[in-house]
Structures are given as structure tokens and as C-alpha cells.
Design an enzyme around this catalytic site. Structure first.
Site, mmCIF file in Angstrom:
data_model
loop_
_atom_site.group_PDB
_atom_site.id
_atom_site.type_symbol
_atom_site.label_atom_id
_atom_site.label_comp_id
_atom_site.label_asym_id
_atom_site.label_seq_id
_atom_site.Cartn_x
_atom_site.Cartn_y
_atom_site.Cartn_z
ATOM 1 N N LYS A 176 -7.572 7.193 9.883
ATOM 2 C CA LYS A 176 -9.091 7.114 10.023
ATOM 3 C C LYS A 176 -9.207 6.840 11.866
ATOM 4 C CE LYS A 176 -10.151 3.794 6.603
ATOM 5 N NZ LYS A 176 -11.093 2.759 6.137
ATOM 6 N N ASP B 230 -5.917 2.260 10.426
ATOM 7 C CA ASP B 230 -7.175 1.820 10.637
ATOM 8 C C ASP B 230 -7.518 1.612 12.019
ATOM 9 O OD1 ASP B 230 -9.799 1.635 9.673
ATOM 10 O OD2 ASP B 230 -9.515 -0.587 9.101
ATOM 11 N N SER B 231 -7.385 0.314 12.080
ATOM 12 C CA SER B 231 -7.659 -0.036 14.004
ATOM 13 C C SER B 231 -6.348 0.347 14.728
ATOM 14 C CB SER B 231 -7.814 -1.537 14.167
ATOM 15 O OG SER B 231 -6.560 -2.308 13.371
ATOM 16 N N GLY B 232 -4.995 0.325 13.898
ATOM 17 C CA GLY B 232 -3.955 0.728 14.430
ATOM 18 C C GLY B 232 -3.055 -0.648 15.071
ATOM 19 N N ASN B 233 -3.675 -1.712 14.640
ATOM 20 C CA ASN B 233 -3.256 -3.093 15.083
ATOM 21 C C ASN B 233 -1.777 -3.327 14.202
ATOM 22 O OD1 ASN B 233 -5.015 -3.864 16.896
ATOM 23 N ND2 ASN B 233 -6.250 -4.741 15.395
ATOM 24 N N THR B 234 -1.578 -3.012 13.051
ATOM 25 C CA THR B 234 -0.469 -3.189 12.080
ATOM 26 C C THR B 234 0.565 -2.532 12.805
ATOM 27 O OG1 THR B 234 -2.112 -3.836 10.557
ATOM 28 C CG2 THR B 234 0.414 -3.617 9.815
ATOM 29 N N LEU B 235 0.371 -1.057 12.893
ATOM 30 C CA LEU B 235 1.500 -0.150 13.190
ATOM 31 C C LEU B 235 1.770 -0.495 14.532
ATOM 32 C CD1 LEU B 235 2.862 1.832 11.617
ATOM 33 C CD2 LEU B 235 0.978 0.893 10.657
ATOM 34 N N ARG C 170 -4.990 0.493 -7.085
ATOM 35 C CA ARG C 170 -3.773 1.124 -6.468
ATOM 36 C C ARG C 170 -3.216 2.178 -7.365
ATOM 37 N NH1 ARG C 170 -2.102 -2.227 -2.326
ATOM 38 N NH2 ARG C 170 -2.346 -4.362 -2.351
ATOM 39 N N GLU D 14 3.490 4.565 6.159
ATOM 40 C CA GLU D 14 2.331 3.782 5.699
ATOM 41 C C GLU D 14 1.300 4.522 4.982
ATOM 42 O OE1 GLU D 14 0.814 1.202 5.701
ATOM 43 O OE2 GLU D 14 0.655 -0.079 7.382
ATOM 44 N N ASP D 15 0.480 3.765 4.430
ATOM 45 C CA ASP D 15 -0.661 4.342 3.425
ATOM 46 C C ASP D 15 -1.619 4.546 4.460
ATOM 47 O OD1 ASP D 15 -1.185 1.693 4.208
ATOM 48 O OD2 ASP D 15 -2.071 1.249 2.392
ATOM 49 N N GLY E 9 0.715 -1.211 -0.043
ATOM 50 C CA GLY E 9 -0.169 -0.054 -0.081
ATOM 51 C C GLY E 9 0.845 1.160 0.006
ATOM 52 N N ASP F 165 -5.618 -0.408 -2.200
ATOM 53 C CA ASP F 165 -6.491 -1.305 -3.211
ATOM 54 C C ASP F 165 -7.732 -1.978 -2.634
ATOM 55 O OD1 ASP F 165 -5.460 -3.378 -1.088
ATOM 56 O OD2 ASP F 165 -6.037 -4.701 -2.245
ATOM 57 N N PHE G 65 -13.944 3.283 3.179
ATOM 58 C CA PHE G 65 -12.835 2.583 2.700
ATOM 59 C C PHE G 65 -12.602 3.111 1.327
ATOM 60 C CE2 PHE G 65 -11.097 -1.095 0.378
ATOM 61 C CZ PHE G 65 -10.340 -1.594 1.418
#
Ligand code: IMP
Ligand code: MG
Length: 178
Positions: free
Chosen positions: A129, A101-106, A163, A97-98, A42, A157, A150
Site C-alpha cells: 500500500k 503499510d507504513s513500512g515501519n515493521t519492514l 486468514r 511479508e504479507d 500474516g 486477518d 483494509f
């Protein structure tokens, strides 16, 4: 009929913001080399454009992660698909980062890279977000705060499509014929 996509952030607005972020990062890291971590896929477009607007020395590495679980809801468990090529120890690391969202990945990535003893570790995201946040993360540089929609384009994507759109758009209506 094609999917209907409306423009949320124009190409010009993105370009202007990326220039501002590049200038700010160049000032904040003056006298240093900033090591950009592009989170695939992303943030490919954003990382490239941002890097071009940074006027101090830049190095770039890539990492690919995916959330466990199905559907569009993140489960909070993250898996490394492709790790970095080089160590980050003693480097001034900036994760690019692109979208958050939830923040979980980061949250996962910041902990993972933080444990590898970088000299500094910061986070830059094109989009945020905040309404969707489940896990809190400290965002050092943010392009745009957006509502809970979204979005696609500029690297983001929907089922691997869109993309390549030069703007950030919202998928309003899906093609019933897929
Ligand atoms: P998080 O772990 O929930 O913060 O998820 C972040 C990842 O979910 C992003 O890096 C994107 O890959 C994906 N994502 C979240 N929201 C969107 C969206 O609106 N469009 C496209 N991808 C998204
Ligand atoms: Mg991402």
C-alpha cells in the site's frame, strides 16, 4: 448477519502472481539456496505457496514481530515476539511479508537482520500500500500494489479472523452483532 466482504484479488490472480514471483526468484538466485523468512502470522500462506513455486533449493525460518501501540496505526516501535531459530550469517536471506503499510515493521526487520551479516538480504511482499508509507523501504519483489483499504484473506486477518479466505478481500460492512 455476517461481515460483508468483497473480493479485491481473486484466488486465480494470486496463484498466477505467486507462480511469476517464484519463477523470477528461481532465476535471480540460480545456483544458490534461498533462505526464506516467513513473518508470522500474516505471511504463512504466501510463504508456503511461494516456496512451492521456487525451483532452486529453499530453506525456511519464521519470525514473529508486533508493533507497539494500540489500534490499527503502527507506532514505528517494533518488538520481537519470536526470533529466528537459526543464524542468517552468510546466507541469501529473503524476507517474505504479507503486506507493507507504513513500512515501519519492514524497516525494523531489514535493519535487524542486516546487522546479522547475511550474504544478501532482500524483501518480497505479496501486497503493498504505497500511499500509506511513512518509512521508506526497498521492495525487491512485489505481488500487487493496492489502494489504501483494509484487506483480509490469504493470511491477512481482521481481529484474527479471515486468514483462511483463499482470496484477498475488503471488509465492506461489519456485522453489528459482532
Ligand atoms: P507496517 O509496519 O505499517 O508496514 O505494518 C505492516 C503490518 O500491519 C502487516 O504485516 C500486517 O500485519 C498489518 N497490516 C497492514 N495493513 C493491513 C491490512 O490491510 N490488513 C491486515 N493487516 C494489515
Ligand atoms: Mg505481516
Amino acid at each position: 448477519m455476517a461481515d460483508k466482504i468483497s473480493v479485491m484479488i481473486t484466488e486465480d490472480e494470486i496463484e498466477k502472481k505467486v507462480c511469476e514471483l517464484g519463477a523470477q526468484i528461481s532465476r535471480d538466485y540460480a545456483g544458490k539456496c534461498v533462505h526464506l523468512i516467513c513473518v508470522l502470522k500474516g505471511s504463512m500462506f504466501f510463504t508456503c505457496e511461494l516456496a512451492k513455486r521456487i525451483t532452486i533449493p529453499v530453506t525456511i525460518d519464521t519470525m514473529s514481530v508486533s508493533s507497539y501501540g494500540s489500534g490499527t496505526e503502527s507506532t514505528g516501535r517494533v518488538r520481537i515476539v519470536k526470533d529466528l531459530d537459526e543464524p542468517v550469517q552468510d546466507r541469501d536471506v529473503l524476507i517474505v511479508e504479507d503486506i507493507i503499510d507504513s513500512g515501519n515493521t519492514l524497516f525494523y526487520l531489514m535493519n535487524l537482520l542486516g546487522a546479522r551479516a547475511p550474504k544478501s538480504l532482500k524483501l518480497c511482499t505479496l501486497l503493498d500500500k504505497p500511499e500509506r508509507r511513512v518509512t521508506s523501504v526497498k521492495v525487491d519483489y512485489c505481488g500487487f500494489e493496492i489502494p489504501d483499504k483494509f484487506v483480509v484473506g490469504y493470511g491477512l486477518d481482521y481481529a484474527q479472523k479471515y486468514r483462511n479466505l483463499p482470496f484477498i478481500g475488503v471488509v465492506e460492512e461489519l456485522d453489528p452483532e459482532g
